[in-house]
Design a protein around this motif. Structure first.
Motif, PDB file in Angstrom:
ATOM      1  N   SER A 148       0.862  -1.254   0.199  1.00  0.00           N
ATOM      2  CA  SER A 148       0.145   0.012  -0.070  1.00  0.00           C
ATOM      3  C   SER A 148       0.927   1.354   0.010  1.00  0.00           C
ATOM      4  O   SER A 148       0.575   2.244  -0.703  1.00  0.00           O
ATOM      5  CB  SER A 148      -0.910   0.048   1.147  1.00  0.00           C
ATOM      6  N   LYS A 151       2.328   1.801  -3.389  1.00  0.00           N
ATOM      7  CA  LYS A 151       1.270   2.128  -4.327  1.00  0.00           C
ATOM      8  C   LYS A 151       1.129   3.977  -4.005  1.00  0.00           C
ATOM      9  O   LYS A 151       0.836   4.634  -5.129  1.00  0.00           O
ATOM     10  CB  LYS A 151       0.155   1.482  -4.135  1.00  0.00           C
ATOM     11  N   VAL A 152       0.742   4.190  -3.066  1.00  0.00           N
ATOM     12  CA  VAL A 152       0.613   5.536  -2.584  1.00  0.00           C
ATOM     13  C   VAL A 152       1.876   6.433  -3.007  1.00  0.00           C
ATOM     14  O   VAL A 152       1.580   7.538  -3.704  1.00  0.00           O
ATOM     15  CB  VAL A 152       0.263   5.974  -0.902  1.00  0.00           C
ATOM     16  N   CYS A 203       4.071   5.834  -5.231  1.00  0.00           N
ATOM     17  CA  CYS A 203       4.365   5.905  -6.960  1.00  0.00           C
ATOM     18  C   CYS A 203       2.866   6.798  -7.446  1.00  0.00           C
ATOM     19  O   CYS A 203       3.315   7.566  -8.407  1.00  0.00           O
ATOM     20  CB  CYS A 203       4.208   4.625  -7.343  1.00  0.00           C
ATOM     21  N   ASP A 204       2.028   6.649  -6.891  1.00  0.00           N
ATOM     22  CA  ASP A 204       0.619   7.430  -7.331  1.00  0.00           C
ATOM     23  C   ASP A 204       0.753   8.861  -7.058  1.00  0.00           C
ATOM     24  O   ASP A 204       0.228   9.759  -7.983  1.00  0.00           O
ATOM     25  CB  ASP A 204      -0.568   6.853  -6.579  1.00  0.00           C
ATOM     26  N   HIS A 205       1.522   9.351  -6.076  1.00  0.00           N
ATOM     27  CA  HIS A 205       1.654  10.627  -5.707  1.00  0.00           C
ATOM     28  C   HIS A 205       2.944  11.379  -5.975  1.00  0.00           C
ATOM     29  O   HIS A 205       3.208  12.217  -5.154  1.00  0.00           O
ATOM     30  CB  HIS A 205       0.989  10.924  -4.122  1.00  0.00           C
ATOM     31  N   ASP A 239       6.240  12.073  -8.910  1.00  0.00           N
ATOM     32  CA  ASP A 239       6.613  12.207 -10.418  1.00  0.00           C
ATOM     33  C   ASP A 239       7.678  11.165 -10.532  1.00  0.00           C
ATOM     34  O   ASP A 239       7.674  10.591 -11.783  1.00  0.00           O
ATOM     35  CB  ASP A 239       6.853  13.774 -10.696  1.00  0.00           C
ATOM     36  N   ASN A 274       5.263   5.333 -11.713  1.00  0.00           N
ATOM     37  CA  ASN A 274       4.030   5.152 -12.363  1.00  0.00           C
ATOM     38  C   ASN A 274       3.436   3.648 -12.001  1.00  0.00           C
ATOM     39  O   ASN A 274       4.193   3.090 -11.202  1.00  0.00           O
ATOM     40  CB  ASN A 274       4.278   5.059 -14.107  1.00  0.00           C
ATOM     41  N   GLU A 275       2.345   3.249 -12.688  1.00  0.00           N
ATOM     42  CA  GLU A 275       1.958   1.826 -12.317  1.00  0.00           C
ATOM     43  C   GLU A 275       2.976   0.687 -12.507  1.00  0.00           C
ATOM     44  O   GLU A 275       2.857  -0.190 -11.754  1.00  0.00           O
ATOM     45  CB  GLU A 275       0.738   1.713 -13.152  1.00  0.00           C
ATOM     46  N   SER A 328       5.616   0.911  -9.975  1.00  0.00           N
ATOM     47  CA  SER A 328       4.994   0.577  -8.686  1.00  0.00           C
ATOM     48  C   SER A 328       4.742  -1.001  -8.597  1.00  0.00           C
ATOM     49  O   SER A 328       5.350  -1.634  -7.565  1.00  0.00           O
ATOM     50  CB  SER A 328       3.711   1.234  -8.574  1.00  0.00           C
ATOM     51  N   LYS A 359       7.988  14.680  -5.698  1.00  0.00           N
ATOM     52  CA  LYS A 359       6.981  15.260  -6.329  1.00  0.00           C
ATOM     53  C   LYS A 359       7.069  16.965  -6.683  1.00  0.00           C
ATOM     54  O   LYS A 359       7.509  17.383  -5.763  1.00  0.00           O
ATOM     55  CB  LYS A 359       5.600  15.162  -5.647  1.00  0.00           C
TER      56      LYS A 359
END
Length: 153
Positions: free
Chosen positions: A20, A23-24, A26-28, A30, A81-82, A85, A111
């Motif tokens: 988790s 994921k957070v 990588c999602d937030h 750059d 990115n996905e 991640s 970021k």
């Protein structure tokens, strides 16, 4: 909120908490990076899996939380990115698994040119630098993540 808050990990995020967290992050973010050191060995097959996502590599004696007196480290800066991640989740089951001889070290996430998560895996240290309410709330959305705010004088 206009000053930076610092939140350190209290425990090594593992299993679902680690997945988790990645994921957070990588999602937030750059970009992120990890490092390799000339005097240590790493699994070259793992490094090769990240090749398509590398923005640049460079040598330095200074990176987040570290200044080395030894040979320079190689920084691998890559897209968050996905796909990356999933690679980060696939190759480790905990944050501090990112250590030689299998994996590169010191995952660091960025970021808008601001480094908001750093880790120093040899010392089992990780933490956040938070400049907004949004990111403060975000770190508390990771199930099982144990953090504590650090008050600087």
């Amino acid at each position: 909120m206009n000053k930076t808050e610092y939140w350190d990990l209290s425990t090594n995020p593992t299993d679902e908490t680690y997945h988790s967290l990645i994921k957070v992050l990588c999602d937030h973010s750059d970009t992120f990076y990890f490092i390799t050191r000339k005097e240590l060995s790493y699994d070259q097959d793992v490094l090769a899996e990240f090749d398509p996502h590398i923005i640049e590599t460079y040598q330095t004696k200074e990176w987040a939380n570290t200044i080395t007196m030894g040979p320079p480290a190689t920084v691998y800066l890559m897209k968050a990115n996905e796909q990356t991640s999933k690679l980060l989740q696939h190759h480790a089951n905990g944050l501090y698994d990112w250590i030689a001889p299998k994996l590169p070290e010191d995952l660091t996430f960025i970021k808008n040119s601001f480094t908001w998560f750093t880790s120093t895996t040899h010392e089992e240290f990780g933490g956040f630098s938070i400049r907004s309410d949004y990111y403060r709330k975000l770190i508390h959305t990771v199930p099982g993540l144990k953090v504590q705010r650090i008050e600087l004088e």
